[in-house]
Design a protein around this motif. Structure first.
Motif, PDB file in Angstrom:
ATOM      1  N   LYS A  62       1.008  -1.194   0.131  1.00  0.00           N
ATOM      2  CA  LYS A  62       0.091   0.126   0.097  1.00  0.00           C
ATOM      3  C   LYS A  62       0.888   1.319   0.142  1.00  0.00           C
ATOM      4  O   LYS A  62       1.854   1.105   0.626  1.00  0.00           O
ATOM      5  N   GLY A  63       0.338   2.225  -0.510  1.00  0.00           N
ATOM      6  CA  GLY A  63       1.236   3.435  -0.914  1.00  0.00           C
ATOM      7  C   GLY A  63       0.400   4.737  -0.809  1.00  0.00           C
ATOM      8  O   GLY A  63      -1.092   4.688  -1.300  1.00  0.00           O
ATOM      9  N   LYS A  64       0.660   5.587  -0.632  1.00  0.00           N
ATOM     10  CA  LYS A  64       0.000   7.054  -0.748  1.00  0.00           C
ATOM     11  C   LYS A  64       0.287   7.802  -2.129  1.00  0.00           C
ATOM     12  O   LYS A  64       1.273   7.852  -2.342  1.00  0.00           O
ATOM     13  N   ILE A  65      -0.596   8.257  -2.413  1.00  0.00           N
ATOM     14  CA  ILE A  65      -0.540   9.032  -3.718  1.00  0.00           C
ATOM     15  C   ILE A  65      -1.056  10.310  -3.396  1.00  0.00           C
ATOM     16  O   ILE A  65      -1.680  10.893  -2.528  1.00  0.00           O
ATOM     17  N   ILE A  66       0.500  11.201  -3.759  1.00  0.00           N
ATOM     18  CA  ILE A  66       0.669  12.579  -3.479  1.00  0.00           C
ATOM     19  C   ILE A  66       0.941  13.480  -4.812  1.00  0.00           C
ATOM     20  O   ILE A  66       1.748  13.116  -5.268  1.00  0.00           O
ATOM     21  N   GLU A  67       0.065  14.377  -5.009  1.00  0.00           N
ATOM     22  CA  GLU A  67       0.196  15.141  -6.370  1.00  0.00           C
ATOM     23  C   GLU A  67       0.395  14.087  -7.577  1.00  0.00           C
ATOM     24  O   GLU A  67       1.275  14.514  -8.392  1.00  0.00           O
ATOM     25  N   GLY A  68      -0.298  13.106  -7.718  1.00  0.00           N
ATOM     26  CA  GLY A  68      -0.351  12.224  -8.936  1.00  0.00           C
ATOM     27  C   GLY A  68       0.696  11.236  -8.684  1.00  0.00           C
ATOM     28  O   GLY A  68       0.845  10.408  -9.705  1.00  0.00           O
ATOM     29  N   ALA A  69       1.729  11.346  -7.746  1.00  0.00           N
ATOM     30  CA  ALA A  69       2.720  10.215  -7.808  1.00  0.00           C
ATOM     31  C   ALA A  69       2.585   9.389  -6.523  1.00  0.00           C
ATOM     32  O   ALA A  69       2.279   9.841  -5.517  1.00  0.00           O
ATOM     33  N   TYR A  70       3.205   8.121  -6.733  1.00  0.00           N
ATOM     34  CA  TYR A  70       3.329   7.003  -5.565  1.00  0.00           C
ATOM     35  C   TYR A  70       4.647   6.407  -5.594  1.00  0.00           C
ATOM     36  O   TYR A  70       5.122   6.165  -6.624  1.00  0.00           O
ATOM     37  N   SER A  71       5.029   5.917  -4.495  1.00  0.00           N
ATOM     38  CA  SER A  71       6.040   5.036  -4.508  1.00  0.00           C
ATOM     39  C   SER A  71       5.913   3.946  -3.285  1.00  0.00           C
ATOM     40  O   SER A  71       5.505   4.394  -2.278  1.00  0.00           O
ATOM     41  N   LEU A  72       6.393   2.873  -3.708  1.00  0.00           N
ATOM     42  CA  LEU A  72       6.084   1.769  -2.494  1.00  0.00           C
ATOM     43  C   LEU A  72       6.814   0.636  -2.728  1.00  0.00           C
ATOM     44  O   LEU A  72       7.484   0.242  -3.931  1.00  0.00           O
ATOM     45  N   LYS A  79      -0.698  -8.895  -9.819  1.00  0.00           N
ATOM     46  CA  LYS A  79      -1.499  -8.083  -8.707  1.00  0.00           C
ATOM     47  C   LYS A  79      -2.728  -7.424  -9.123  1.00  0.00           C
ATOM     48  O   LYS A  79      -2.680  -7.169 -10.310  1.00  0.00           O
ATOM     49  N   THR A  80      -3.725  -7.198  -8.333  1.00  0.00           N
ATOM     50  CA  THR A  80      -5.112  -6.572  -8.477  1.00  0.00           C
ATOM     51  C   THR A  80      -4.409  -5.343  -8.136  1.00  0.00           C
ATOM     52  O   THR A  80      -3.975  -5.255  -6.859  1.00  0.00           O
ATOM     53  N   VAL A  81      -4.972  -4.069  -8.780  1.00  0.00           N
ATOM     54  CA  VAL A  81      -4.569  -2.676  -8.293  1.00  0.00           C
ATOM     55  C   VAL A  81      -5.795  -2.090  -7.830  1.00  0.00           C
ATOM     56  O   VAL A  81      -6.517  -2.163  -8.682  1.00  0.00           O
ATOM     57  N   GLN A  82      -6.050  -1.430  -6.825  1.00  0.00           N
ATOM     58  CA  GLN A  82      -7.129  -0.651  -6.170  1.00  0.00           C
ATOM     59  C   GLN A  82      -6.495   0.631  -6.024  1.00  0.00           C
ATOM     60  O   GLN A  82      -5.443   0.966  -5.331  1.00  0.00           O
ATOM     61  N   ILE A  83      -7.226   1.633  -6.406  1.00  0.00           N
ATOM     62  CA  ILE A  83      -7.083   3.011  -6.331  1.00  0.00           C
ATOM     63  C   ILE A  83      -8.094   3.893  -5.915  1.00  0.00           C
ATOM     64  O   ILE A  83      -9.356   3.587  -6.434  1.00  0.00           O
ATOM     65  N   TRP A  95     -15.633   4.227  -8.006  1.00  0.00           N
ATOM     66  CA  TRP A  95     -15.691   2.995  -7.082  1.00  0.00           C
ATOM     67  C   TRP A  95     -15.267   1.938  -7.811  1.00  0.00           C
ATOM     68  O   TRP A  95     -14.556   0.864  -7.286  1.00  0.00           O
ATOM     69  N   GLN A  96     -15.279   1.594  -9.072  1.00  0.00           N
ATOM     70  CA  GLN A  96     -14.962   0.607  -9.897  1.00  0.00           C
ATOM     71  C   GLN A  96     -13.234   0.379  -9.838  1.00  0.00           C
ATOM     72  O   GLN A  96     -12.940  -0.722  -9.930  1.00  0.00           O
ATOM     73  N   TYR A  97     -12.457   1.511  -9.344  1.00  0.00           N
ATOM     74  CA  TYR A  97     -11.079   1.292  -9.326  1.00  0.00           C
ATOM     75  C   TYR A  97     -10.814   0.820  -7.938  1.00  0.00           C
ATOM     76  O   TYR A  97      -9.545   0.461  -7.758  1.00  0.00           O
ATOM     77  N   LEU A  98     -11.682   0.999  -6.978  1.00  0.00           N
ATOM     78  CA  LEU A  98     -11.351   0.624  -5.402  1.00  0.00           C
ATOM     79  C   LEU A  98     -12.029  -0.656  -5.071  1.00  0.00           C
ATOM     80  O   LEU A  98     -11.667  -1.198  -3.979  1.00  0.00           O
ATOM     81  N   SER A  99     -12.946  -1.041  -5.801  1.00  0.00           N
ATOM     82  CA  SER A  99     -13.682  -2.374  -5.467  1.00  0.00           C
ATOM     83  C   SER A  99     -12.776  -3.574  -5.512  1.00  0.00           C
ATOM     84  O   SER A  99     -11.697  -3.747  -6.164  1.00  0.00           O
ATOM     85  N   GLN A 100     -13.225  -4.765  -5.016  1.00  0.00           N
ATOM     86  CA  GLN A 100     -12.480  -5.918  -5.096  1.00  0.00           C
ATOM     87  C   GLN A 100     -12.443  -6.449  -6.437  1.00  0.00           C
ATOM     88  O   GLN A 100     -11.603  -7.308  -6.702  1.00  0.00           O
ATOM     89  N   ASP A 101     -13.227  -5.765  -7.294  1.00  0.00           N
ATOM     90  CA  ASP A 101     -13.373  -6.281  -8.641  1.00  0.00           C
ATOM     91  C   ASP A 101     -12.524  -5.351  -9.676  1.00  0.00           C
ATOM     92  O   ASP A 101     -13.185  -5.201 -10.745  1.00  0.00           O
ATOM     93  N   SER A 102     -11.811  -4.622  -8.987  1.00  0.00           N
ATOM     94  CA  SER A 102     -11.117  -3.722 -10.093  1.00  0.00           C
ATOM     95  C   SER A 102     -10.344  -4.332 -11.354  1.00  0.00           C
ATOM     96  O   SER A 102     -10.117  -5.408 -11.339  1.00  0.00           O
ATOM     97  N   SER A 103     -10.862  -3.793 -12.394  1.00  0.00           N
ATOM     98  CA  SER A 103     -10.226  -4.153 -13.789  1.00  0.00           C
ATOM     99  C   SER A 103      -8.632  -3.739 -13.718  1.00  0.00           C
ATOM    100  O   SER A 103      -8.025  -4.296 -14.876  1.00  0.00           O
ATOM    101  N   LEU A 104      -8.042  -2.952 -12.933  1.00  0.00           N
ATOM    102  CA  LEU A 104      -6.478  -2.592 -12.793  1.00  0.00           C
ATOM    103  C   LEU A 104      -5.825  -3.906 -12.331  1.00  0.00           C
ATOM    104  O   LEU A 104      -6.077  -4.624 -11.465  1.00  0.00           O
ATOM    105  N   SER A 105      -4.726  -3.742 -13.206  1.00  0.00           N
ATOM    106  CA  SER A 105      -3.903  -5.227 -12.750  1.00  0.00           C
ATOM    107  C   SER A 105      -2.463  -4.874 -13.103  1.00  0.00           C
ATOM    108  O   SER A 105      -2.069  -3.819 -13.976  1.00  0.00           O
ATOM    109  N   ALA A 106      -1.247  -5.454 -12.475  1.00  0.00           N
ATOM    110  CA  ALA A 106       0.059  -5.218 -12.939  1.00  0.00           C
ATOM    111  C   ALA A 106       0.761  -6.809 -12.571  1.00  0.00           C
ATOM    112  O   ALA A 106       0.169  -7.411 -11.800  1.00  0.00           O
ATOM    113  N   ASN A 107       1.987  -6.634 -13.399  1.00  0.00           N
ATOM    114  CA  ASN A 107       2.583  -7.895 -13.125  1.00  0.00           C
ATOM    115  C   ASN A 107       4.102  -7.561 -12.608  1.00  0.00           C
ATOM    116  O   ASN A 107       4.657  -7.016 -13.379  1.00  0.00           O
TER     117      ASN A 107
END
Length: 126
Positions: A62-72, A79-83, A95-107
């Protein structure tokens, strides 16, 4: 040397070996991940990003987004990504990006820069 001195020396040596072994365990491998997050082209001013294991493991970075940037730091794997968060125009991340069914992913396989360009409009199905 007396037998008690040999035992004492052996006990101290064993204790030092155990402490050295404990001190060397590093835990799971992690990679530094960073990037930018936008909503309709505007940076997320304040928010949170989470990378959750897609492979059933109970891991989360988990990381904090500040002014459009994050680092973790993140363990490798799919990974499933939730924002969640909002822009300076007070647009709230849908909500679609924060839910457990988020369509965002990363390898995650190594240190990487992963950007996410979110939209507030849902795509229509034809």
């Amino acid at each position: 040397m007396a037998l008690t001195q040999i035992r004492r020396l052996a006990t101290i040596s064993l204790a030092l070996a155990v402490l050295a072994t404990i001190g060397c365990s590093r835990g799971p491998e992690v990679f530094p991940i960073n990037g930018k997050v936008t909503l309709d082209g505007a940076p997320i001013q304040d928010g949170t990003i989470m990378f959750l294991s897609s492979e059933g493991a109970n891991e989360m970075a988990k990381g904090k987004i500040i002014e459009g940037a994050y680092s973790l730091d993140c363990t490798p794997g799919n990974k499933t990504v939730q924002i969640g968060g909002y822009t300076s125009e007070n647009k709230i991340v849908p909500w679609q990006y924060l839910s457990q069914d988020s369509s965002l992913s990363a390898n995650v396989t190594q240190e990487a820069e992963l950007d996410f360009e979110l939209t507030s409009k849902q795509k229509r199905r034809r």
